[in-house]
Enzyme design. Structure first.
Site, PDB file in Angstrom:
ATOM      1  N   GLU A 195       0.850  -1.202   0.000  1.00 18.47           N
ATOM      2  CA  GLU A 195       0.000   0.000   0.000  1.00 18.47           C
ATOM      3  C   GLU A 195       0.883   1.250   0.000  1.00 18.47           C
ATOM      4  O   GLU A 195       1.652   1.470   0.942  1.00 18.47           O
ATOM      5  CB  GLU A 195      -0.866  -0.011   1.261  1.00 18.47           C
ATOM      6  CG  GLU A 195      -2.167   0.759   1.062  1.00 18.47           C
ATOM      7  CD  GLU A 195      -2.872   0.947   2.405  1.00 18.47           C
ATOM      8  OE1 GLU A 195      -3.366   2.058   2.642  1.00 18.47           O
ATOM      9  OE2 GLU A 195      -2.875  -0.020   3.194  1.00 18.47           O
TER      10      GLU A 195
ATOM     11  N   ASP B  40       8.496   4.183  -8.609  1.00 19.08           N
ATOM     12  CA  ASP B  40       7.253   4.930  -8.469  1.00 19.08           C
ATOM     13  C   ASP B  40       7.330   6.072  -9.451  1.00 19.08           C
ATOM     14  O   ASP B  40       8.345   6.770  -9.537  1.00 19.08           O
ATOM     15  CB  ASP B  40       7.056   5.448  -7.041  1.00 19.08           C
ATOM     16  CG  ASP B  40       5.598   5.831  -6.818  1.00 19.08           C
ATOM     17  OD1 ASP B  40       4.722   5.036  -7.203  1.00 19.08           O
ATOM     18  OD2 ASP B  40       5.316   6.927  -6.308  1.00 19.08           O
ATOM     19  N   SER B  41       6.264   6.215 -10.223  1.00 17.33           N
ATOM     20  CA  SER B  41       6.294   7.236 -11.260  1.00 17.33           C
ATOM     21  C   SER B  41       4.943   7.906 -11.345  1.00 17.33           C
ATOM     22  O   SER B  41       3.967   7.439 -10.754  1.00 17.33           O
ATOM     23  CB  SER B  41       6.655   6.591 -12.597  1.00 17.33           C
ATOM     24  OG  SER B  41       5.822   5.474 -12.830  1.00 17.33           O
TER      25      SER B  41
ATOM     26  N   PHE C  26       1.427   3.463 -22.487  1.00 12.88           N
ATOM     27  CA  PHE C  26       0.393   3.182 -21.489  1.00 12.88           C
ATOM     28  C   PHE C  26       0.118   4.469 -20.713  1.00 12.88           C
ATOM     29  O   PHE C  26       0.741   5.506 -20.964  1.00 12.88           O
ATOM     30  CB  PHE C  26       0.857   2.065 -20.542  1.00 12.88           C
ATOM     31  CG  PHE C  26       1.986   2.472 -19.623  1.00 12.88           C
ATOM     32  CD1 PHE C  26       3.294   2.476 -20.073  1.00 12.88           C
ATOM     33  CD2 PHE C  26       1.738   2.875 -18.308  1.00 12.88           C
ATOM     34  CE1 PHE C  26       4.338   2.861 -19.234  1.00 12.88           C
ATOM     35  CE2 PHE C  26       2.778   3.260 -17.463  1.00 12.88           C
ATOM     36  CZ  PHE C  26       4.076   3.248 -17.937  1.00 12.88           C
TER      37      PHE C  26
ATOM     38  N   TYR D 266      -0.708   7.852 -19.216  1.00  9.57           N
ATOM     39  CA  TYR D 266      -0.979   9.187 -19.773  1.00  9.57           C
ATOM     40  C   TYR D 266      -0.214   9.448 -21.077  1.00  9.57           C
ATOM     41  O   TYR D 266      -0.229  10.580 -21.569  1.00  9.57           O
ATOM     42  CB  TYR D 266      -0.606  10.261 -18.740  1.00  9.57           C
ATOM     43  CG  TYR D 266      -1.402  10.173 -17.445  1.00  9.57           C
ATOM     44  CD1 TYR D 266      -2.639  10.801 -17.327  1.00  9.57           C
ATOM     45  CD2 TYR D 266      -0.935   9.461 -16.354  1.00  9.57           C
ATOM     46  CE1 TYR D 266      -3.379  10.721 -16.149  1.00  9.57           C
ATOM     47  CE2 TYR D 266      -1.661   9.368 -15.174  1.00  9.57           C
ATOM     48  CZ  TYR D 266      -2.873   9.998 -15.081  1.00  9.57           C
ATOM     49  OH  TYR D 266      -3.606   9.904 -13.928  1.00  9.57           O
ATOM     50  N   ASP D 267       0.441   8.433 -21.635  1.00 14.78           N
ATOM     51  CA  ASP D 267       1.231   8.643 -22.855  1.00 14.78           C
ATOM     52  C   ASP D 267       0.448   9.327 -23.994  1.00 14.78           C
ATOM     53  O   ASP D 267       0.990  10.213 -24.650  1.00 14.78           O
ATOM     54  CB  ASP D 267       1.805   7.309 -23.368  1.00 14.78           C
ATOM     55  CG  ASP D 267       3.034   6.876 -22.578  1.00 14.78           C
ATOM     56  OD1 ASP D 267       3.610   7.709 -21.858  1.00 14.78           O
ATOM     57  OD2 ASP D 267       3.414   5.691 -22.682  1.00 14.78           O
TER      58      ASP D 267
ATOM     59  N   HIS E 279      11.326   9.883 -18.694  1.00 15.44           N
ATOM     60  CA  HIS E 279      11.705   9.874 -17.280  1.00 15.44           C
ATOM     61  C   HIS E 279      12.241   8.494 -16.884  1.00 15.44           C
ATOM     62  O   HIS E 279      13.288   8.352 -16.276  1.00 15.44           O
ATOM     63  CB  HIS E 279      10.474  10.246 -16.449  1.00 15.44           C
ATOM     64  CG  HIS E 279       9.241   9.435 -16.771  1.00 15.44           C
ATOM     65  ND1 HIS E 279       8.857   9.160 -18.065  1.00 15.44           N
ATOM     66  CD2 HIS E 279       8.347   8.784 -15.992  1.00 15.44           C
ATOM     67  CE1 HIS E 279       7.770   8.406 -18.049  1.00 15.44           C
ATOM     68  NE2 HIS E 279       7.437   8.170 -16.793  1.00 15.44           N
ATOM     69  N   ARG E 280      11.478   7.430 -17.262  1.00 15.60           N
ATOM     70  CA  ARG E 280      11.858   6.066 -16.880  1.00 15.60           C
ATOM     71  C   ARG E 280      13.155   5.666 -17.597  1.00 15.60           C
ATOM     72  O   ARG E 280      14.046   5.065 -17.001  1.00 15.60           O
ATOM     73  CB  ARG E 280      10.730   5.083 -17.224  1.00 15.60           C
ATOM     74  CG  ARG E 280      11.010   3.647 -16.797  1.00 15.60           C
ATOM     75  CD  ARG E 280       9.766   2.789 -16.843  1.00 15.60           C
ATOM     76  NE  ARG E 280       8.711   3.339 -16.005  1.00 15.60           N
ATOM     77  CZ  ARG E 280       7.702   4.066 -16.452  1.00 15.60           C
ATOM     78  NH1 ARG E 280       7.543   4.285 -17.755  1.00 15.60           N
ATOM     79  NH2 ARG E 280       6.819   4.569 -15.619  1.00 15.60           N
TER      80      ARG E 280
HETATM   81  P1  IMP Z   1       2.720   3.700  -9.895  1.00 16.92           P
HETATM   82  O1  IMP Z   1       2.501   2.241 -10.181  1.00 16.92           O
HETATM   83  O2  IMP Z   1       2.183   4.162  -8.592  1.00 16.92           O
HETATM   84  O3  IMP Z   1       4.132   4.119 -10.099  1.00 16.92           O
HETATM   85  O4  IMP Z   1       1.802   4.435 -10.959  1.00 16.92           O
HETATM   86  C1  IMP Z   1       2.309   5.156 -11.978  1.00 16.92           C
HETATM   87  C2  IMP Z   1       1.188   5.754 -12.809  1.00 16.92           C
HETATM   88  O5  IMP Z   1       1.680   6.970 -13.372  1.00 16.92           O
HETATM   89  C3  IMP Z   1       0.802   4.861 -13.972  1.00 16.92           C
HETATM   90  O6  IMP Z   1      -0.278   4.026 -13.679  1.00 16.92           O
HETATM   91  C4  IMP Z   1       0.463   5.878 -15.047  1.00 16.92           C
HETATM   92  O7  IMP Z   1      -0.851   6.307 -14.888  1.00 16.92           O
HETATM   93  C5  IMP Z   1       1.409   7.042 -14.746  1.00 16.92           C
HETATM   94  N1  IMP Z   1       2.671   6.903 -15.489  1.00 16.92           N
HETATM   95  C6  IMP Z   1       3.899   6.626 -14.981  1.00 16.92           C
HETATM   96  N2  IMP Z   1       4.812   6.532 -15.952  1.00 16.92           N
HETATM   97  C7  IMP Z   1       4.151   6.720 -17.106  1.00 16.92           C
HETATM   98  C8  IMP Z   1       4.569   6.701 -18.462  1.00 16.92           C
HETATM   99  O8  IMP Z   1       5.726   6.446 -18.827  1.00 16.92           O
HETATM  100  N3  IMP Z   1       3.597   6.946 -19.347  1.00 16.92           N
HETATM  101  C9  IMP Z   1       2.308   7.200 -19.003  1.00 16.92           C
HETATM  102  N4  IMP Z   1       1.873   7.203 -17.769  1.00 16.92           N
HETATM  103  C10 IMP Z   1       2.787   6.960 -16.811  1.00 16.92           C
END
Ligand code: IMP
Length: 200
Positions: free
Chosen positions: A43, A72-73, A155, A157-158, A183-184
């Site tokens: 969580e 985390d992104s 995937f 918000y791309d 970013h990734r």
């Molecule tokens: P996390 O699993 O909590 O890190 O969720 C990250 C969320 O941020 C994802 O489900 C997407 O909605 C968004 N996100 C993160 N990286 C990307 C990306 O490279 N492209 C598009 N959306 C992203």
């Protein structure tokens, strides 16, 4: 020689694909949570991307012998005070999915002029081994939120994230093109540099 193992601590298939592609040349046996039948959910309670990435990696390290990568992104939109931020995955609520999240974002930005639609993606990555943090980094990429989705790759918000240097949305980029500038991708490059030395 037996390869060291690395667990990607996520179930997000979009992330898994990008991470596996980027690290494929390293001498590592890479797998994800599903492949290891780890079903426990972590969580996210952190207020920052780094806190959440650290938390995930430390949590899953309890169940895995080897390196654990927590990522985390998310997306920060200037006009929305940095939202959705660490709530990017759940922006549209409990039943959120990519389509609903994008719809909500576009509705909130309806009528907002181009110059006020600045946004950035953030990726925090942390590697843990035996419960200890051995690597962490945070990287970002800046762009603008489009008025409607474009493109079919990627995937999250791309489709609504426009990247000015290539004049395309992230969903219009081939996976390898996105990995070069995202970013990734940038954070993964730092991780690769670290792992190349660490695995020697
Ligand atoms: P996390 O699993 O909590 O890190 O969720 C990250 C969320 O941020 C994802 O489900 C997407 O909605 C968004 N996100 C993160 N990286 C990307 C990306 O490279 N492209 C598009 N959306 C992203």
């Amino acid at each position: 020689m037996v390869k060291k193992k690395l667990l990607i601590a996520t179930t997000n298939q979009g992330k898994i694909k990008e991470i596996k592609k980027s690290l494929e040349h390293l001498s590592l046996e890479i797998s994800d949570l599903k492949e290891n039948r780890i079903e426990l959910k972590y969580e996210e309670k952190g207020k920052t991307f780094l806190e959440n990435a650290r938390g995930k990696a430390i949590f899953y390290s309890q169940f895995f012998k080897g390196l654990v990568l927590g990522e985390d992104s998310g997306l920060e939109v200037e006009k929305l005070g940095g939202a959705p931020g660490v709530y990017s995955a759940r922006f549209a609520g409990a039943n959120a999915n990519d389509e609903l999240n994008n719809k909500k974002l576009l509705a909130l930005l309806e009528g907002v002029p181009w110059e006020e639609r600045k946004a950035r993606f953030i990726s925090a990555q942390v590697v843990v081994e035996d419960g200890k943090v051995i690597f962490e980094t945070i990287e970002s990429v800046s762009g603008y939120i489009l008025e409607e989705p474009r493109g079919n790759y990627g995937f999250g918000y791309d489709p609504v994230f426009y990247y000015p240097p290539l004049k395309k949305s992230f969903a219009e980029l081939l996976p390898e093109e996105k990995n070069k500038v995202s970013h990734r991708g940038k954070a993964l490059n730092r991780l690769k540099e670290f792992l190349e030395k660490y695995l020697k």
